[in-house]
Design an enzyme around this catalytic site. Structure first.
Site, mmCIF file in Angstrom:
data_model
loop_
_atom_site.group_PDB
_atom_site.id
_atom_site.type_symbol
_atom_site.label_atom_id
_atom_site.label_comp_id
_atom_site.label_asym_id
_atom_site.label_seq_id
_atom_site.Cartn_x
_atom_site.Cartn_y
_atom_site.Cartn_z
ATOM 1 N N HIS A 52 0.840 -1.197 0.000
ATOM 2 C CA HIS A 52 0.000 0.000 0.000
ATOM 3 C C HIS A 52 0.879 1.252 0.000
ATOM 4 O O HIS A 52 2.080 1.189 0.284
ATOM 5 C CB HIS A 52 -0.926 -0.013 1.214
ATOM 6 N N GLU A 54 1.147 3.721 1.997
ATOM 7 C CA GLU A 54 1.797 4.053 3.273
ATOM 8 C C GLU A 54 3.072 3.225 3.445
ATOM 9 O O GLU A 54 4.094 3.720 3.941
ATOM 10 C CB GLU A 54 0.851 3.750 4.445
ATOM 11 N N CYS A 81 -6.121 1.690 5.624
ATOM 12 C CA CYS A 81 -6.929 0.474 5.822
ATOM 13 C C CYS A 81 -6.656 -0.102 7.207
ATOM 14 O O CYS A 81 -5.585 0.104 7.785
ATOM 15 C CB CYS A 81 -6.644 -0.540 4.730
ATOM 16 N N CYS A 90 -2.700 -0.963 7.289
ATOM 17 C CA CYS A 90 -1.825 0.220 7.374
ATOM 18 C C CYS A 90 -1.952 0.910 8.726
ATOM 19 O O CYS A 90 -1.021 1.586 9.161
ATOM 20 C CB CYS A 90 -2.124 1.188 6.242
ATOM 21 N N ALA A 160 -17.649 11.395 -29.657
ATOM 22 C CA ALA A 160 -17.222 12.568 -30.428
ATOM 23 C C ALA A 160 -18.397 13.025 -31.271
ATOM 24 O O ALA A 160 -19.120 12.202 -31.843
ATOM 25 C CB ALA A 160 -16.043 12.201 -31.320
ATOM 26 N N TRP A 176 -14.961 9.469 -39.294
ATOM 27 C CA TRP A 176 -14.059 9.849 -38.225
ATOM 28 C C TRP A 176 -14.224 11.329 -37.923
ATOM 29 O O TRP A 176 -14.054 12.165 -38.784
ATOM 30 C CB TRP A 176 -12.603 9.516 -38.593
ATOM 31 N N ASP A 206 -18.276 0.099 -37.506
ATOM 32 C CA ASP A 206 -16.911 0.638 -37.374
ATOM 33 C C ASP A 206 -15.846 -0.445 -37.306
ATOM 34 O O ASP A 206 -14.674 -0.161 -37.493
ATOM 35 C CB ASP A 206 -16.793 1.489 -36.095
ATOM 36 N N LEU A 210 -10.969 -1.842 -30.152
ATOM 37 C CA LEU A 210 -11.189 -1.474 -28.742
ATOM 38 C C LEU A 210 -10.006 -1.808 -27.837
ATOM 39 O O LEU A 210 -10.191 -2.100 -26.662
ATOM 40 C CB LEU A 210 -12.467 -2.129 -28.201
HETATM 41 C C1 AOF Z 1 -4.530 1.924 2.085
HETATM 42 N N1 AOF Z 1 -3.513 2.258 1.244
HETATM 43 O O1 AOF Z 1 -2.521 2.231 -0.743
HETATM 44 C C2 AOF Z 1 -4.618 1.184 -0.546
HETATM 45 C C3 AOF Z 1 -5.688 0.870 0.325
HETATM 46 O O2 AOF Z 1 -5.895 -6.683 -0.311
HETATM 47 P P1 AOF Z 1 -5.160 -5.487 0.214
HETATM 48 O O3 AOF Z 1 -4.362 -5.772 1.444
HETATM 49 O O4 AOF Z 1 -4.354 -4.781 -0.833
HETATM 50 O O5 AOF Z 1 -6.288 -4.448 0.737
HETATM 51 C C4 AOF Z 1 -7.143 -3.848 -0.186
HETATM 52 C C5 AOF Z 1 -7.968 -2.798 0.491
HETATM 53 O O6 AOF Z 1 -7.140 -1.777 1.043
HETATM 54 C C6 AOF Z 1 -8.911 -2.095 -0.478
HETATM 55 O O7 AOF Z 1 -10.133 -2.757 -0.510
HETATM 56 C C7 AOF Z 1 -9.020 -0.707 0.107
HETATM 57 O O8 AOF Z 1 -10.003 -0.669 1.127
HETATM 58 C C8 AOF Z 1 -7.669 -0.500 0.767
HETATM 59 N N2 AOF Z 1 -6.753 0.188 -0.132
HETATM 60 N N3 AOF Z 1 -5.618 1.284 1.606
HETATM 61 O O9 AOF Z 1 -4.453 2.212 3.280
HETATM 62 C C9 AOF Z 1 -3.508 1.918 -0.041
HETATM 63 N N4 AOF Z 1 -4.627 0.798 -1.843
HETATM 64 ZN ZN ZN Z 2 -3.487 -0.055 3.628
#
Ligand code: AOF
Ligand code: ZN
Length: 375
Positions: A52, A54, A81, A90, A160, A176, A206, A210
């Site tokens: 993450h 942090e 989290c 975190c 567009a 286009w 078209d 994609l």
């Molecule tokens: C944070 N910092 O950079 C992100 C968060 O499966 P994991 O451990 O990667 O957890 C995913 C969850 O963490 C995601 O559902 C969201 O709630 C959170 N994302 N949290 O503190 C981060 N990417």
């Molecule tokens: Zn986290």
């Protein structure tokens, strides 16, 4: 409110935006550690399943600055989290590092977090300030927030139009409209998209691929909505060799067998009553599939009927509209009228109106406008 808080949250957002498609279905998040006005660490979430923001931020602190970590302020674009998912919480990291001040942008709407990250930190004696109205933090986390609260992807409608508001000069023609620069930008967006969706008519007329061949990055999942079974299966989007990305083909039957490895046919007759092959029933079904596959972003690239389907159901979050100011068709397939959107449908349902965002950009010779739902 502290001015420095907003500046450092801006920096968190710049970092978060460095995260590409690999971050999905996690949110894009950026973090900085600041001691006496100096940034001593920075990081962003790079990949779902990976560290993450942090964690990356704390890791980046130089050896000589590490004793400063407990005295520094941690800025994060999203609430930290507080549960062990694919990686540890975190909130635990923050406590282990002895960090006593945390500034966040958005509350993480994910059910397991949703304010609990803040209360865990506050109970542990950490001073937490939050700025839920910070626009940058709202923007970087928006796909994840819609996914968590609405159980559907963040929906972008992209098209567009000519200067006089037509998507094409005549029915059944390919034309286009936008500039080569707009096309490259579209491919850049595709490389950061979860999925791209079009209707059968667009595929037949078209013959689009994609994919994001004009910009480095992964190709999105491609989805073709074909409830009348009009496509033959020979179109490029269904051909394995046109891209490594898979394609979902929503058809009314299983009359055509999938020949390519990465082509998945969804037989609507087994999943929905026939009066729900279009309209809200279809959207509900589609969103359920995408939610199950953890796709948190969807770009709808046309045609007119498909765009109207999402607009009339009020199931959209952003409109990206290119206008070529040099092209006048006089007649043809009308682009959706966004000014006529507000109002009430015959069944009493309120239609989500659109408002223009202040930013209007020039891309090549085109005008790019962004619209959001009127709240
Ligand atoms: C944070 N910092 O950079 C992100 C968060 O499966 P994991 O451990 O990667 O957890 C995913 C969850 O963490 C995601 O559902 C969201 O709630 C959170 N994302 N949290 O503190 C981060 N990417
Ligand atoms: Zn986290």
């Amino acid at each position: 409110m502290k001015v420095n808080d907003l500046l450092f949250l801006d920096r968190c957002c710049d970092l978060a935006r460095l995260g590409g498609a690999a971050v999905s279905p996690n949110p894009r998040v950026g973090a900085v550690l600041v001691y006496q006005g100096r940034i001593i660490g920075e990081g962003f979430h790079q990949q779902a399943g990976g560290a993450h923001a942090e964690v990356e931020c704390v890791r980046s602190v130089q050896q000589e600055d590490r004793p400063l970590i407990p005295k520094a302020t941690l800025y994060v674009s999203l609430e930290p989290c507080c549960f062990h998912g694919r990686t540890p919480a975190c909130t635990s990291l923050i406590q282990e590092q002895g960090i006593k001040e945390v500034v966040i942008g958005q509350i993480d709407q994910t059910a397991e977090v949703s304010g609990k990250g803040i209360s865990i930190l506050t109970s542990a004696g950490v001073n937490v300030r939050s700025y839920p109205a910070h626009k940058g933090c709202q923007q970087v986390a928006r796909e994840r927030q819609v996914f968590a609260t609405e159980k559907r992807p963040f929906v972008q409608l992209k098209y567009a139009q000519s200067a006089d508001g037509f998507l094409a000069p005549l029915e059944n023609t390919t034309y286009w409209i936008s500039s080569p620069q707009s096309r490259i930008l579209t491919h850049r967006w595709r490389s950061r998209s979860g999925a791209i969706l079009v209707g059968a008519k667009t595929v037949i007329q078209d013959n689009p691929q994609l994919n994001s061949r004009l910009y480095p990055g992964p190709d999105p999942l491609r989805i073709v909505v074909d409830p009348k079974g009009q496509c033959s299966g020979k179109e490029l989007v269904f051909q394995e060799q046109s891209s490594n990305a898979p394609t979902l083909w929503l058809r009314p039957d299983a009359a055509i067998e999938s020949t390519a490895d990465q082509l998945e046919i969804i037989d609507l007759s087994k999943r929905l009553p026939s009066n729900e092959y279009w309209g809200k029933g279809l959207l509900k079904f589609l969103f359920a599939i995408l939610h199950q596959r953890e796709l948190h972003q969807l770009t709808v690239e046309g045609g007119a009927a498909i765009l109207r389907l999402f607009l009339e159901a009020g199931q959209w979050d952003e409109i990206l509209r290119f206008t070529n100011p040099q092209k006048y068709f006089g007649a043809g397939v009308e682009a959706p009228s966004l000014t006529r959107l507000s109002g009430t449908q015959p069944d009493g349902q309120h239609i989500r109106g659109a408002v223009t965002a202040p930013e209007v950009q020039k891309i090549g010779g085109d005008i790019l406008e962004v619209f959001y739902p009127r709240s």
